[in-house]
Each structure stands twice: as structure tokens, then as C-alpha cells.
Design an enzyme around this catalytic site. Structure first.
Site, mmCIF file in Angstrom:
data_model
loop_
_atom_site.group_PDB
_atom_site.id
_atom_site.type_symbol
_atom_site.label_atom_id
_atom_site.label_comp_id
_atom_site.label_asym_id
_atom_site.label_seq_id
_atom_site.Cartn_x
_atom_site.Cartn_y
_atom_site.Cartn_z
ATOM 1 N N ASP A 69 0.845 -1.182 0.000
ATOM 2 C CA ASP A 69 0.000 0.000 0.000
ATOM 3 C C ASP A 69 0.881 1.233 0.000
ATOM 4 O OD1 ASP A 69 -3.008 0.667 0.261
ATOM 5 O OD2 ASP A 69 -2.005 2.119 1.555
ATOM 6 N N GLN A 70 0.358 2.296 -0.585
ATOM 7 C CA GLN A 70 1.091 3.558 -0.636
ATOM 8 C C GLN A 70 0.178 4.695 -0.192
ATOM 9 O OE1 GLN A 70 2.076 5.743 -4.426
ATOM 10 N NE2 GLN A 70 4.115 5.080 -3.809
#
Length: 191
Positions: A69-70
Site C-alpha cells: 500500500d502507498q
């Protein structure tokens, strides 16, 4: 070799993982990505990466599952995917002439292993006028990208500098850290 699964439908993450030339399947993790009250961007990225990997691993026992995830971080505030042209323009105006930190976490869940790593990428945007923002958005349409820019494409023209020890982290999957986690799970990309 146990099956390798990417817990993601992101075409960017799939393209990055394909660089390692390991066979894998991409499966949607079906995880609620809503931030918890007061949750810092780095903590959010880590929590979601691990939740995605765990959600898919629960459905595929014995597999090695990668979750990632970012979260774009502007002064401690999470900046998500804009979704629309207007929201992307607003994000870029807010970030114009400023630095943002992209927090990218990667997790691996496999039998006997649950591990997570995080990479930070500091990005300095140049001062952007409305004409440059509009030209960029019409050309790249980065509405599914945290922070409204695709550094791997024309978005590089928005930037003054990028600082990171894991160059693919800004695109959405830190491959140096992914390789280290794969080795811990018994998968060697160079084997």
C-alpha cells in the site's frame, strides 16, 4: 515452489512484480482502506499492506502472499487517490512548490512468516501553475495514483527531486524490500 500471489489489482504493482520474473497470480484483497481516526500515513500504509496480504493468505493457505500500500503524506496528512480530474488538480495545487513523502509498505504472509517493510520516498514538486497542472492531467490522467502524479510517465516533469533508497517504491511496490522479503519466505528471484 509455493504459489506466489500479489494481493492487489493494481496494474502498476503487477508490472513491477513481473520484473522479478517469478510466476505469480494477482488477486483482489477486498480490504477496507479507510484510515483509522488519527492514523499517521506511514502507519496506514503498513496496516493496509499487511491486511491485504493476510486477507488473501487466509483464502490460499500455503501460498506466499505479497500485500502493498502507498500513502502520500503532505505535512502529516494522508493524500489519497484523487479519483477525478478536479480532485487531482486540487491535490497538485496543494503540493505545488512543496515536499511530500510517499510511504510505501510491502508485507509478506506465508506459512510461519508475516513480515513488513516500508520505504519512504521524498518528492519535491516544482512550482506549478494552473496551465501546467491542466496539461499534465489531460495527458496522464493519474486519477488512480496517490498524489495525482505518475513519476514513471509525464509526471516526472512536475518534480524538482526524488529521494529514495528503493526507486520503485514511488510507483507502488518497493522491489528491493520485496526481494528481501521473498528471500525470507524462501523464494529467490535469481534462482
Amino acid at each position: 515452489m509455493p504459489p506466489l500471489i500479489l494481493a492487489s489489482t493494481s496494474r502498476y504493482r503487477q508490472e513491477l512484480l513481473a520484473r522479478l520474473r517469478l510466476p505469480f497470480e494477482a488477486i483482489a484483497p477486498d480490504v477496507d482502506e479507510t484510515a483509522l481516526p488519527g492514523e499517521a500515513p506511514a502507519a496506514l500504509a503498513e496496516r493496509l499492506a499487511l491486511a491485504k496480504a493476510r486477507a488473501v493468505a487466509a483464502r490460499f493457505p500455503g501460498a506466499v502472499v505479497i500485500g502493498s500500500d502507498q500513502v502520500a503524506d503532505l505535512d502529516g496528512e494522508a493524500i489519497g487517490k484523487p479519483g477525478t480530474h478536479d480532485a487531482a488538480a486540487q491535490q497538485l495545487r496543494r503540493m505545488s512548490g512543496r515536499a511530500a513523502v510517499f510511504q510505501t509498505a510491502v508485507a509478506i504472509v506465508a506459512p510461519g512468516l508475516a513480515a513488513i517493510e516500508r520505504a519512504e520516498v521524498r518528492v519535491r514538486l516544482r512550482v506549478l501553475n494552473d496551465a501546467a497542472i491542466e496539461a499534465y492531467l489531460l495527458a496522464d490522467q493519474p486519477y488512480d495514483c496517490a498524489g495525482s502524479a505518475k513519476v514513471e510517465s509525464l509526471g516526472i516533469a512536475l518534480l524538482d527531486a526524488v529521494e529514495s533508497d528503493d526507486p520503485t517504491a514511488l510507483i507502488g511496490l518497493p522491489l528491493i524490500r520485496t526481494c528481501a522479503l521473498l528471500r525470507r519466505a524462501g523464494l529467490e528471484p535469481l534462482a
